[in-house]
Design a protein around this motif. Structure first.
Motif, PDB file in Angstrom:
ATOM      1  N   GLU A   1      10.064  32.019   6.422  1.00 22.32           N
ATOM      2  CA  GLU A   1      11.193  31.413   7.144  1.00 22.32           C
ATOM      3  C   GLU A   1      11.520  30.032   6.581  1.00 22.32           C
ATOM      4  OE1 GLU A   1       8.175  32.073   9.033  1.00 22.32           O
ATOM      5  OE2 GLU A   1       8.761  34.168   9.118  1.00 22.32           O
ATOM      6  N   ALA A   2      10.513  29.298   6.126  1.00 26.68           N
ATOM      7  CA  ALA A   2      10.742  27.959   5.587  1.00 26.68           C
ATOM      8  C   ALA A   2      11.561  28.020   4.304  1.00 26.68           C
ATOM      9  CB  ALA A   2       9.415  27.253   5.327  1.00 26.68           C
ATOM     10  N   ILE A   3      11.268  28.979   3.468  1.00 28.64           N
ATOM     11  CA  ILE A   3      12.008  29.119   2.214  1.00 28.64           C
ATOM     12  C   ILE A   3      13.435  29.567   2.501  1.00 28.64           C
ATOM     13  CG2 ILE A   3      12.143  30.402   0.055  1.00 28.64           C
ATOM     14  CD1 ILE A   3       9.048  30.413   0.124  1.00 28.64           C
ATOM     15  N   GLU A   4      13.580  30.541   3.377  1.00 29.36           N
ATOM     16  CA  GLU A   4      14.920  31.021   3.734  1.00 29.36           C
ATOM     17  C   GLU A   4      15.751  29.908   4.364  1.00 29.36           C
ATOM     18  OE1 GLU A   4      13.981  34.352   6.200  1.00 29.36           O
ATOM     19  OE2 GLU A   4      13.126  35.476   4.519  1.00 29.36           O
ATOM     20  N   SER A   5      15.138  29.108   5.205  1.00 33.05           N
ATOM     21  CA  SER A   5      15.828  27.993   5.858  1.00 33.05           C
ATOM     22  C   SER A   5      16.282  26.953   4.837  1.00 33.05           C
ATOM     23  CB  SER A   5      14.902  27.351   6.892  1.00 33.05           C
ATOM     24  OG  SER A   5      15.493  26.219   7.456  1.00 33.05           O
ATOM     25  N   ALA A   6      15.422  26.645   3.879  1.00 36.33           N
ATOM     26  CA  ALA A   6      15.779  25.665   2.839  1.00 36.33           C
ATOM     27  C   ALA A   6      16.930  26.176   1.979  1.00 36.33           C
ATOM     28  CB  ALA A   6      14.568  25.351   1.970  1.00 36.33           C
ATOM     29  N   VAL A   7      16.902  27.452   1.672  1.00 39.26           N
ATOM     30  CA  VAL A   7      17.973  28.040   0.864  1.00 39.26           C
ATOM     31  C   VAL A   7      19.298  27.982   1.615  1.00 39.26           C
ATOM     32  CG1 VAL A   7      18.822  30.206  -0.116  1.00 39.26           C
ATOM     33  CG2 VAL A   7      16.469  29.490  -0.523  1.00 39.26           C
ATOM     34  N   ARG A   8      19.270  28.339   2.897  1.00 45.93           N
ATOM     35  CA  ARG A   8      20.497  28.291   3.697  1.00 45.93           C
ATOM     36  C   ARG A   8      21.023  26.861   3.826  1.00 45.93           C
ATOM     37  NH1 ARG A   8      17.815  31.876   6.822  1.00 45.93           N
ATOM     38  NH2 ARG A   8      17.299  30.296   8.374  1.00 45.93           N
ATOM     39  N   ALA A   9      20.134  25.919   4.100  1.00 45.99           N
ATOM     40  CA  ALA A   9      20.548  24.531   4.305  1.00 45.99           C
ATOM     41  C   ALA A   9      21.101  23.914   3.033  1.00 45.99           C
ATOM     42  CB  ALA A   9      19.370  23.698   4.820  1.00 45.99           C
ATOM     43  N   SER A  10      20.574  24.337   1.894  1.00 46.08           N
ATOM     44  CA  SER A  10      21.010  23.765   0.627  1.00 46.08           C
ATOM     45  C   SER A  10      22.282  24.428   0.095  1.00 46.08           C
ATOM     46  CB  SER A  10      19.905  23.899  -0.420  1.00 46.08           C
ATOM     47  OG  SER A  10      19.740  25.276  -0.769  1.00 46.08           O
ATOM     48  N   GLY A  11      22.572  25.610   0.585  1.00 46.25           N
ATOM     49  CA  GLY A  11      23.709  26.351   0.071  1.00 46.25           C
ATOM     50  C   GLY A  11      23.378  27.097  -1.216  1.00 46.25           C
ATOM     51  N   LEU A  12      22.116  27.096  -1.608  1.00 48.56           N
ATOM     52  CA  LEU A  12      21.704  27.766  -2.832  1.00 48.56           C
ATOM     53  C   LEU A  12      21.284  29.211  -2.545  1.00 48.56           C
ATOM     54  CD1 LEU A  12      19.558  24.930  -4.422  1.00 48.56           C
ATOM     55  CD2 LEU A  12      21.889  25.579  -4.986  1.00 48.56           C
ATOM     56  N   GLU A  13      22.218  29.990  -2.115  1.00 51.07           N
ATOM     57  CA  GLU A  13      21.924  31.363  -1.730  1.00 51.07           C
ATOM     58  C   GLU A  13      21.863  32.290  -2.930  1.00 51.07           C
ATOM     59  OE1 GLU A  13      25.070  31.478   1.027  1.00 51.07           O
ATOM     60  OE2 GLU A  13      23.883  30.525   2.587  1.00 51.07           O
ATOM     61  N   LEU A  14      21.416  31.709  -4.063  1.00 53.19           N
ATOM     62  CA  LEU A  14      21.277  32.472  -5.282  1.00 53.19           C
ATOM     63  C   LEU A  14      19.943  33.201  -5.326  1.00 53.19           C
ATOM     64  CD1 LEU A  14      22.320  29.584  -7.678  1.00 53.19           C
ATOM     65  CD2 LEU A  14      23.796  31.370  -6.783  1.00 53.19           C
ATOM     66  N   PHE A  15      18.982  32.721  -4.513  1.00 59.65           N
ATOM     67  CA  PHE A  15      17.632  33.251  -4.524  1.00 59.65           C
ATOM     68  C   PHE A  15      17.438  34.189  -3.342  1.00 59.65           C
ATOM     69  CE2 PHE A  15      17.615  28.872  -6.064  1.00 59.65           C
ATOM     70  CZ  PHE A  15      17.240  29.102  -7.372  1.00 59.65           C
ATOM     71  N   GLN A  16      16.560  35.133  -3.540  1.00 58.29           N
ATOM     72  CA  GLN A  16      16.214  36.029  -2.446  1.00 58.29           C
ATOM     73  C   GLN A  16      14.716  35.960  -2.245  1.00 58.29           C
ATOM     74  OE1 GLN A  16      17.599  39.946  -3.226  1.00 58.29           O
ATOM     75  NE2 GLN A  16      19.735  39.389  -3.144  1.00 58.29           N
ATOM     76  N   THR A  17      14.289  35.981  -0.981  1.00 59.59           N
ATOM     77  CA  THR A  17      12.863  36.026  -0.688  1.00 59.59           C
ATOM     78  C   THR A  17      12.530  37.389  -0.139  1.00 59.59           C
ATOM     79  OG1 THR A  17      13.262  35.116   1.513  1.00 59.59           O
ATOM     80  CG2 THR A  17      12.703  33.542  -0.233  1.00 59.59           C
ATOM     81  N   LYS A  18      11.241  37.708  -0.180  1.00 58.96           N
ATOM     82  CA  LYS A  18      10.797  39.023   0.317  1.00 58.96           C
ATOM     83  C   LYS A  18      11.067  39.150   1.781  1.00 58.96           C
ATOM     84  CE  LYS A  18       7.141  40.110  -2.894  1.00 58.96           C
ATOM     85  NZ  LYS A  18       5.749  40.363  -3.071  1.00 58.96           N
TER      86      LYS A  18
END
Length: 123
Positions: free
Chosen positions: A106-123
């Motif tokens: 959830e921490a990684i997903e939250s950081a990606v959403r907050a940064s707008g860098l939705e280029l990465f996917q987590t498991k």
């Protein structure tokens, strides 16, 4: 890779020189939290450790399993792991003399959403 997007232009009679800038970050606490995450991920050793733990998810890895692959001593790996724990990317559980680490997806997903860098996917 270059990404091009149309930028909004304010009308000449609105009195504004530019359209308002969208703001994904809510407050300074969000910015500080996001900076800690990216600072933790800004080190290649920590990034490698995080990927190893993510590959083991939903299980966990012992600190003893993390030293050899990165070629560093246990105290140095422990230092790097503390940075990942402090950033909220992994959790640590002490069992006797060994520490075990598990990913906090959830921490990684939250950081990606907050940064707008939705280029990465987590498991």
């Amino acid at each position: 890779m270059t990404v091009r997007a149309e930028l909004p232009v304010a009308s000449a009679d609105s009195g504004e020189c530019c359209a308002p800038v969208p703001n994904r970050v809510r407050d300074d606490a969000d910015v500080d939290r996001l900076a800690r995450v990216f600072k933790a991920l800004g080190d290649s050793t920590r990034l490698k450790l995080l990927v190893m733990i993510a590959d083991a998810a939903p299980s966990e890895l012992c600190i003893c399993d993390l030293t050899k692959p990165v070629g560093l001593s246990q105290p140095t790996v422990s230092y790097h792991m503390k940075q990942l724990v402090d950033a909220g990317l992994v959790v640590r559980e002490q069992r006797g003399k060994w520490a075990y680490f598990q990913l906090v997806p959830e921490a990684i997903e939250s950081a990606v959403r907050a940064s707008g860098l939705e280029l990465f996917q987590t498991k």
